[in-house]
Design a protein around this motif. Structure first.
Motif, PDB file in Angstrom:
ATOM      1  N   UNK A  52       0.934  -1.392   0.005  1.00  0.00           N
ATOM      2  CA  UNK A  52      -0.113   0.230   0.150  1.00  0.00           C
ATOM      3  C   UNK A  52       1.146   1.245   0.062  1.00  0.00           C
ATOM      4  N   UNK A  53       2.123   0.825   0.840  1.00  0.00           N
ATOM      5  CA  UNK A  53       3.099   2.206   0.482  1.00  0.00           C
ATOM      6  C   UNK A  53       3.341   2.386  -1.038  1.00  0.00           C
ATOM      7  N   UNK A  54       3.785   1.599  -1.729  1.00  0.00           N
ATOM      8  CA  UNK A  54       3.600   1.578  -2.976  1.00  0.00           C
ATOM      9  C   UNK A  54       2.475   2.660  -4.219  1.00  0.00           C
ATOM     10  N   UNK A  55       0.969   2.253  -3.403  1.00  0.00           N
ATOM     11  CA  UNK A  55       0.467   3.046  -3.654  1.00  0.00           C
ATOM     12  C   UNK A  55       0.276   4.245  -4.129  1.00  0.00           C
ATOM     13  N   UNK A  56       1.306   5.087  -2.267  1.00  0.00           N
ATOM     14  CA  UNK A  56       1.106   6.366  -2.206  1.00  0.00           C
ATOM     15  C   UNK A  56       1.325   7.053  -3.020  1.00  0.00           C
ATOM     16  N   UNK A  57       2.642   6.545  -4.154  1.00  0.00           N
ATOM     17  CA  UNK A  57       3.972   7.217  -5.049  1.00  0.00           C
ATOM     18  C   UNK A  57       2.601   7.955  -5.789  1.00  0.00           C
ATOM     19  N   UNK A 168      -7.416  -2.262  -2.729  1.00  0.00           N
ATOM     20  CA  UNK A 168      -6.781  -0.482  -2.524  1.00  0.00           C
ATOM     21  C   UNK A 168      -6.695   0.415  -4.020  1.00  0.00           C
ATOM     22  N   UNK A 169      -6.511  -0.332  -4.470  1.00  0.00           N
ATOM     23  CA  UNK A 169      -5.901   0.390  -5.739  1.00  0.00           C
ATOM     24  C   UNK A 169      -7.245   0.908  -6.432  1.00  0.00           C
ATOM     25  N   UNK A 302      -0.037   5.694 -12.990  1.00  0.00           N
ATOM     26  CA  UNK A 302       0.409   5.529 -12.392  1.00  0.00           C
ATOM     27  C   UNK A 302       0.084   4.500 -11.167  1.00  0.00           C
ATOM     28  N   UNK A 303      -1.428   4.984 -10.795  1.00  0.00           N
ATOM     29  CA  UNK A 303      -1.755   3.139  -9.770  1.00  0.00           C
ATOM     30  C   UNK A 303      -2.808   2.287 -10.181  1.00  0.00           C
ATOM     31  N   UNK A 304      -2.854   2.276 -11.942  1.00  0.00           N
ATOM     32  CA  UNK A 304      -3.331   1.506 -12.805  1.00  0.00           C
ATOM     33  C   UNK A 304      -2.223   0.657 -13.330  1.00  0.00           C
TER      34      UNK A 304
END
Length: 619
Positions: A52-57, A168-169, A302-304
């Motif tokens: 989930x930290x990666x999804x903050x990027x 979450x994404x 970016x999320x996708x």
């Protein structure tokens, strides 16, 4: 013995057509995972946080594009870059922590399962080992357990992690722009259908592949152990052809697995990529007409893209899960096999009476003392109930301190009868008593401490000579006992070996001659000074001079024990006080050697035939 052997278990041909579901199979691992469940749960939480930290990027990218970039704020861009760097480092550290958390406990789980399998194999009856190819058991203790450890270390965690990450994404993308989010969700249903079809087909192919690995392992093991026969008869070409055929079969199965994996990868990669392309076109149009900011489109895409790995890994994770499920099935096929029981089988003899279970010292002077067979009948477990028993109505009494020779033609059941005494096989009916106590009424460990056995085919282990011999004694046996046993077996040749009794004899003792192996097996049987001794033709591989020396030393050992000796030579028969003739599954005559020569034509024929053969060999 049945004329048609039972098919080997654990192969693709004998496996039931339907298996339990993968989830039900994998749930059977819970008792092994339970001791480390806390650490695995922490590792899963850490992995979810890392993912989930990666999804903050993408959210930081949105802030950079819509803020510092739009405002031409160079300092803000550098600050955003710092945020991205910190998030990347945090993600990497968290994933490294997850791996550290699971590595040691899962190695322990694998070791515990392997140790449990090994212990269980030691407790399984001989009939089980007669049915199962050794390669199938080896593959379950090595390849299958490796697959289970890999599943617990990676797919088990990431099925959860990737599911949470995708959820979450998707929520983040819907929050950014719900129309673009719906476009990306369009392939969800087709992907789920593809995964369902893949799971059903892949489970069957994975099972076939793992069974075929076991078959191939069996062939390799037999070829290595029988290398002398293969070379001696020039059969290397036929063995190579057999290996090639099994290898080609396994190759075909592995290619079928690869085709299934290629199909699901193509589906779960192409469909989301098409959805991303459609979202890119639609989002660009929205940015152009001002209904969507550029930063939002960057964050969305970016999320996708960040969700590509969780989505594309579904096929890989499902494949590993299916292989782990079939490995679990194969593991528990062995673990579910009932072990030897200390209690009498339901179809066996009646339990010993209270008097028979009383003090052995009090009973030793009674009529039941010694080794007694009472109405013993035996047929192999895989034989039909209407088949002819191998042994039928065996009545035989060996008095305390007496040596009884057992004589009979080839295939008469002599070896089978000796295997019943230490309960390597269970009697079908009747009972066997030691000093009046039914052997089914005593623990196997106690029984086998009382009865020592030397088999017709001597088997040695990859260990020192002394270790092999002392396997037949209690842990308290020492060098004096070892020296005495080697002297009885005329195995003084061990002192000429490079390291004496510490010399490693190699796998199955094949570095020694047949006679040397047989003498060490005899030493192993007598080293513990057992109360009861069962010897299955213990001198067949010895030359006449060594045989005479061994017999002279063995007489002193037999004088202090109750012994049943399978004999084929008149010289071995002369070691016994009495002789029993086994014919047609029954004891047809009992007496001394001279008596049976006079009264039994069959016995006289067996002994005279052996004598004529021996005379021809000695000329």
């Amino acid at each position: 013995m049945p004329t048609t052997p039972a098919p080997a278990e654990g192969t693709a041909e004998t496996r039931p057509a339907e298996s339990r579901s993968a989830v039900r199979s994998l749930l059977r691992l819970w008792p092994y995972v339970k001791p480390v469940r806390g650490r695995l749960a922490v590792a899963a939480v850490v992995a979810v946080v890392a993912s989930c930290t990666g999804l903050v990027i993408p959210l930081v990218l949105k802030w950079i594009v819509d803020g510092p970039v739009a405002d031409r704020d160079t300092g803000g861009v550098w600050l955003g870059a710092l945020y991205l760097l910190l998030l990347g480092v945090a993600e990497a550290v968290l994933f490294g922590l997850r791996r550290w958390l699971v590595a040691r406990p899962l190695a322990g789980v694998e070791a515990a399962m392997r140790a449990g399998l090994y212990r269980h194999l030691q407790r399984l009856p001989i009939a089980f080992h007669d049915r199962w190819p050794s390669g199938q058991l080896l593959s379950r203790g090595t390849t299958d357990l490796m697959l289970l450890r890999m599943f617990l270390a990676f797919p088990l965690t990431f099925l959860l992690v990737n599911s949470v990450t995708i959820l979450v994404g998707v929520l983040i993308m819907l929050a950014q722009d719900w129309t673009l989010g719906l476009v990306l969700l369009a392939p969800a249903v087709p992907v789920m259908i593809v995964c369902w079809l893949f799971e059903k087909r892949y489970s069957r192919v994975a099972r076939q592949a793992q069974d075929q690995v076991g078959d191939l392992t069996t062939l390799v093991e037999e070829s290595v152990l029988g290398i002398r026969i293969i070379k001696g008869f020039g059969r290397h070409r036929s063995q190579a052809l057999a290996f090639r055929d099994l290898s080609r079969t396994l190759r075909g199965t592995e290619l079928a697995k690869a085709r299934l994996l290629a199909g699901i990868y193509a589906a779960i990669t192409t469909l989301p990529e098409l959805a991303i392309g459609a979202a890119l076109v639609l989002g660009t149009v929205q940015v152009a007409d001002g209904s969507l900011s550029a930063g939002t489109l960057v964050a969305f895409l970016s999320t996708a893209l960040a969700l590509r790995w969780p989505v594309e890994s579904i096929g890989f994770l499902l494949a590993m899960s299916q292989e782990a499920a079939t490995a679990t099935e194969r593991y528990f096929e062995v673990m579910d096999a009932p072990p030897e029981s200390d209690t009498a089988p339901a179809s066996g003899a009646a339990p010993a009476s209270g008097a028979a279970q009383a003090s052995w010292a009090a009973q030793a002077s009674g009529a039941g003392a010694g080794l007694r067979f009472d109405g013993v009948r035996f047929r192999y477990p895989d034989a039909g109930s209407d088949s002819v028993p191998v042994l039928d109505g065996i009545d035989l009494h060996i008095r305390p301190g007496e040596t009884m020779a057992l004589v009979g033609g080839t295939g008469s059941g002599k070896t089978t009868l000796t295997a019943l005494v230490p309960r390597l096989h269970e009697v079908t009916a009747g009972r066997i008593t030691l000093d009046g106590v039914d052997i089914t009424a005593m623990p196997r460990e106690e029984l086998r401490a009382l009865v020592a056995v030397a088999f017709e085919e001597p088997t040695l282990f990859s260990a020192g000579v002394g270790e092999n011999v002392l396997m037949g004694a209690a842990d308290t046996a020492g060098e004096a006992d070892l020296a005495r046993a080697l002297a009885v077996a005329q195995a003084d040749f061990v002192h000429a070996l490079p390291h004496g009794t510490d010399t490693q004899v190699g796998e199955q003792g094949l570095s020694l001659s047949g006679g040397q192996r047989q003498r060490l097996a005899l030493a192993r049987a007598v080293v513990g000074s057992p109360r009861f001794l069962v010897l299955d033709d213990p001198l067949s591989a010895l030359d006449v001079h060594t045989e005479a020396l061994v017999e002279a030393a063995l007489r002193r050992v037999l004088a202090g024990t109750t012994a049943l000796v399978v004999a084929h030579r008149p010289s071995t028969v002369l070691l016994a006080d009495r002789v029993a003739l086994l014919s047609g599954g029954r004891i047809t005559a009992v007496g001394t050697h001279p008596e049976l020569l006079r009264t039994s034509a069959e016995y006289a024929w067996l002994m005279s035939g052996r004598t004529e053969t021996t005379e021809r060999e000695n000329r």
